[in-house]
Scaffold this motif. Structure first.
Motif, PDB file in Angstrom:
ATOM      1  N   ASN A   1       8.020  10.450  -5.597  1.00  0.00           N
ATOM      2  CA  ASN A   1       7.504  11.323  -4.542  1.00  0.00           C
ATOM      3  C   ASN A   1       6.577  12.402  -5.109  1.00  0.00           C
ATOM      4  O   ASN A   1       5.584  12.767  -4.472  1.00  0.00           O
ATOM      5  CB  ASN A   1       8.664  11.970  -3.784  1.00  0.00           C
ATOM      6  CG  ASN A   1       9.360  10.990  -2.867  1.00  0.00           C
ATOM      7  OD1 ASN A   1       8.712  10.207  -2.166  1.00  0.00           O
ATOM      8  ND2 ASN A   1      10.678  10.996  -2.857  1.00  0.00           N
TER       9      ASN A   1
ATOM     10  N   LYS B   1       3.221  10.817  -5.698  1.00  0.00           N
ATOM     11  CA  LYS B   1       2.499  10.632  -4.429  1.00  0.00           C
ATOM     12  C   LYS B   1       1.876  11.948  -3.969  1.00  0.00           C
ATOM     13  O   LYS B   1       0.712  11.989  -3.555  1.00  0.00           O
ATOM     14  CB  LYS B   1       3.459  10.095  -3.366  1.00  0.00           C
ATOM     15  CG  LYS B   1       2.812   9.782  -2.028  1.00  0.00           C
ATOM     16  CD  LYS B   1       3.816   9.127  -1.087  1.00  0.00           C
ATOM     17  CE  LYS B   1       3.171   8.689   0.222  1.00  0.00           C
ATOM     18  NZ  LYS B   1       2.676   9.837   1.010  1.00  0.00           N
TER      19      LYS B   1
ATOM     20  N   CYS C   1      -2.706  -2.708  -5.079  1.00  0.00           N
ATOM     21  CA  CYS C   1      -1.706  -1.864  -4.416  1.00  0.00           C
ATOM     22  C   CYS C   1      -1.803  -0.424  -4.912  1.00  0.00           C
ATOM     23  O   CYS C   1      -1.669   0.524  -4.134  1.00  0.00           O
ATOM     24  CB  CYS C   1      -0.300  -2.417  -4.642  1.00  0.00           C
ATOM     25  SG  CYS C   1       0.062  -3.920  -3.711  1.00  0.00           S
ATOM     26  N   LYS C   2      -2.047  -0.249  -6.212  1.00  0.00           N
ATOM     27  CA  LYS C   2      -2.224   1.102  -6.763  1.00  0.00           C
ATOM     28  C   LYS C   2      -3.425   1.792  -6.140  1.00  0.00           C
ATOM     29  O   LYS C   2      -3.390   2.988  -5.844  1.00  0.00           O
ATOM     30  CB  LYS C   2      -2.385   1.032  -8.283  1.00  0.00           C
ATOM     31  CG  LYS C   2      -1.099   0.731  -9.034  1.00  0.00           C
ATOM     32  CD  LYS C   2      -1.351   0.670 -10.527  1.00  0.00           C
ATOM     33  CE  LYS C   2      -0.077   0.335 -11.286  1.00  0.00           C
ATOM     34  NZ  LYS C   2      -0.324   0.201 -12.747  1.00  0.00           N
TER      35      LYS C   2
ATOM     36  N   TYR D   1       0.089   2.755  -3.678  1.00  0.00           N
ATOM     37  CA  TYR D   1       1.482   2.327  -3.764  1.00  0.00           C
ATOM     38  C   TYR D   1       1.725   1.595  -5.076  1.00  0.00           C
ATOM     39  O   TYR D   1       0.965   0.693  -5.447  1.00  0.00           O
ATOM     40  CB  TYR D   1       1.850   1.416  -2.592  1.00  0.00           C
ATOM     41  CG  TYR D   1       3.334   1.178  -2.486  1.00  0.00           C
ATOM     42  CD1 TYR D   1       4.171   2.148  -1.937  1.00  0.00           C
ATOM     43  CD2 TYR D   1       3.909   0.017  -2.968  1.00  0.00           C
ATOM     44  CE1 TYR D   1       5.536   1.957  -1.859  1.00  0.00           C
ATOM     45  CE2 TYR D   1       5.280  -0.188  -2.894  1.00  0.00           C
ATOM     46  CZ  TYR D   1       6.080   0.794  -2.344  1.00  0.00           C
ATOM     47  OH  TYR D   1       7.439   0.601  -2.280  1.00  0.00           O
TER      48      TYR D   1
ATOM     49  N   GLN E   1      10.290  -5.426  -6.194  1.00  0.00           N
ATOM     50  CA  GLN E   1       9.315  -5.835  -5.186  1.00  0.00           C
ATOM     51  C   GLN E   1       8.423  -6.956  -5.701  1.00  0.00           C
ATOM     52  O   GLN E   1       8.068  -7.869  -4.956  1.00  0.00           O
ATOM     53  CB  GLN E   1       8.479  -4.629  -4.761  1.00  0.00           C
ATOM     54  CG  GLN E   1       9.258  -3.630  -3.910  1.00  0.00           C
ATOM     55  CD  GLN E   1       8.524  -2.327  -3.713  1.00  0.00           C
ATOM     56  OE1 GLN E   1       7.692  -1.932  -4.546  1.00  0.00           O
ATOM     57  NE2 GLN E   1       8.797  -1.632  -2.617  1.00  0.00           N
TER      58      GLN E   1
ATOM     59  N   HIS F   1       6.811  -2.044   1.965  1.00  0.00           N
ATOM     60  CA  HIS F   1       6.542  -0.664   2.371  1.00  0.00           C
ATOM     61  C   HIS F   1       5.598  -0.689   3.574  1.00  0.00           C
ATOM     62  O   HIS F   1       5.927  -1.260   4.597  1.00  0.00           O
ATOM     63  CB  HIS F   1       5.965   0.121   1.185  1.00  0.00           C
ATOM     64  CG  HIS F   1       5.927   1.599   1.385  1.00  0.00           C
ATOM     65  ND1 HIS F   1       7.051   2.313   1.748  1.00  0.00           N
ATOM     66  CD2 HIS F   1       4.917   2.501   1.289  1.00  0.00           C
ATOM     67  CE1 HIS F   1       6.725   3.590   1.863  1.00  0.00           C
ATOM     68  NE2 HIS F   1       5.434   3.726   1.597  1.00  0.00           N
ATOM     69  N   THR F   2       4.417  -0.089   3.463  1.00  0.00           N
ATOM     70  CA  THR F   2       3.452  -0.080   4.567  1.00  0.00           C
ATOM     71  C   THR F   2       2.300  -1.057   4.316  1.00  0.00           C
ATOM     72  O   THR F   2       1.253  -0.965   4.955  1.00  0.00           O
ATOM     73  CB  THR F   2       2.875   1.332   4.773  1.00  0.00           C
ATOM     74  OG1 THR F   2       2.245   1.758   3.557  1.00  0.00           O
ATOM     75  CG2 THR F   2       3.973   2.321   5.134  1.00  0.00           C
ATOM     76  N   LEU F   3       2.500  -1.997   3.390  1.00  0.00           N
ATOM     77  CA  LEU F   3       1.454  -2.946   3.039  1.00  0.00           C
ATOM     78  C   LEU F   3       1.798  -4.357   3.502  1.00  0.00           C
ATOM     79  O   LEU F   3       2.961  -4.758   3.488  1.00  0.00           O
ATOM     80  CB  LEU F   3       1.229  -2.960   1.529  1.00  0.00           C
ATOM     81  CG  LEU F   3       0.785  -1.649   0.874  1.00  0.00           C
ATOM     82  CD1 LEU F   3       0.620  -1.850  -0.628  1.00  0.00           C
ATOM     83  CD2 LEU F   3      -0.505  -1.142   1.492  1.00  0.00           C
TER      84      LEU F   3
END
Length: 333
Positions: free
Chosen positions: A84, A87, A243-244, A248, A254, A268-270
């Motif tokens: 977190n 992010k 993704c990076k 993410y 995963q 996640h959100t992808l």
């Protein structure tokens, strides 16, 4: 000290991610010596008493050397602190870079950090691409990240600061063995007694990585990214990089799930999808699609998970033929 500041793009202004530690303090003064233009950004997570002093030090440096400084007091982080916190700071850096047109972000990751990362990933079970981790330049969340100190050991940075009387702060939590990461940090410090050999080994591994993981062409239509299918480990490597870029970082669990699902799942959100020619990744959206559009998608073989993402494009006059060609027409050699 073999740094790579000279490899930075010329005639550019950068944003330096600053913490007040020995790494970023040394990089600050090395950049000054090399004539690189930059400003400062610092994030205070409010977890330590010293953080207030570190922010004050950054402000003092900015004033002394005529640099702009951006300071963020991060919101309280309840769990999964490292992920977190990463992010929060990358979103903060990204907003500053976009708003002020900086060429990219400078970070002070050094050789000990590379070895620490390698050991952690080795213990978790990882391939060559993950073991080597970050490089001199990579694109993250839409901006370039440069790491010019990757071949410099922490010991060299300490000596540089001590010889020049450069002030820096020590994070006492880095010595707390209750944190698993710190155990790897201590092992990495021990291994640095053979830093010359380690540097050479990393160079060999980087060359082998370039052979195993060649560059791939990335296509884009709207928010959807695609690349040609390759061997499974190569495809997973490229997907991880993309993704990076979308902000993410995939976990080992995963990645296993993605391979188990043959690159067709939601993480996640992808959205991650694939067909005979390509692998796709895109942020997930939800929408109500018209019957006409759904029928056209079936006719033109638009992958099911991608249909909601392409719907706004189709509504804005992008033809279904163009979408179908993007999804299904193979790249010619």
């Amino acid at each position: 000290m073999l740094h790579h500041i000279s490899k930075l793009p010329q005639d550019s202004v950068f944003l330096l991610g600053f913490s007040g530690g020995v790494d970023s303090s040394a990089l600050f003064f090395l950049l000054l010596e090399c004539g690189v233009e930059f400003d400062l950004a610092i994030v205070d997570y409010g977890m330590r008493e010293e953080s207030r002093l570190e922010v004050a030090y950054a402000q003092e440096l900015a004033q002394t050397y005529d640099k702009k400084i951006y300071h963020l007091r991060a919101p309280r982080i309840g769990s999964n602190f490292e992920a977190n916190a990463r992010k929060i700071r990358y979103e903060f850096f990204g907003e500053l870079i976009a708003k002020n047109a900086y060429r990219g972000l400078l970070l002070a990751h050094q050789l000990n950090d590379r070895i620490e990362w390698l050991l952690m990933q080795f213990a978790r079970g990882a391939g060559l691409n993950t073991l080597l981790g970050f490089g001199f330049c990579e694109r993250v969340m839409g901006f370039d990240v440069f790491r010019p100190l990757l071949d410099v050991s922490k010991g060299e940075l300490y000596r540089f600061c001590m010889e020049r009387g450069i002030r820096f702060f020590e994070d006492r939590s880095n010595q707390d063995e209750r944190f698993v990461r710190n155990r790897y940090r201590m092992i990495a410090s021990f291994l640095m007694q053979s830093s010359c050999g380690i540097k050479q080994s990393l160079k060999y591994l980087e060359k082998e990585k370039q052979i195993l993981y060649p560059k791939f062409e990335i296509g884009k239509l709207g928010e959807v990214r695609r690349f040609a299918r390759a061997r499974e480990y190569q495809s997973l490597y490229i997907l991880d990089l993309e993704c990076k870029k979308l902000g993410y970082v995939l976990s080992a669990k995963q990645k296993k799930e993605i391979m188990r699902c043959c690159f067709s799942c939601e993480i996640h959100t992808l959205i991650i999808e694939s067909n005979a020619h390509y692998i796709f990744v895109t942020p997930k959206i939800e929408c109500v699609m018209s019957r006409e559009y759904r029928n056209l998608c079936r006719i033109h073989q638009i992958p099911h998970r991608l249909r909601p993402v392409f719907y706004p494009l189709w509504c804005s006059q992008i033809s279904i033929e163009e979408i179908g060609k993007f999804c299904n027409h193979p790249i010619s050699n």
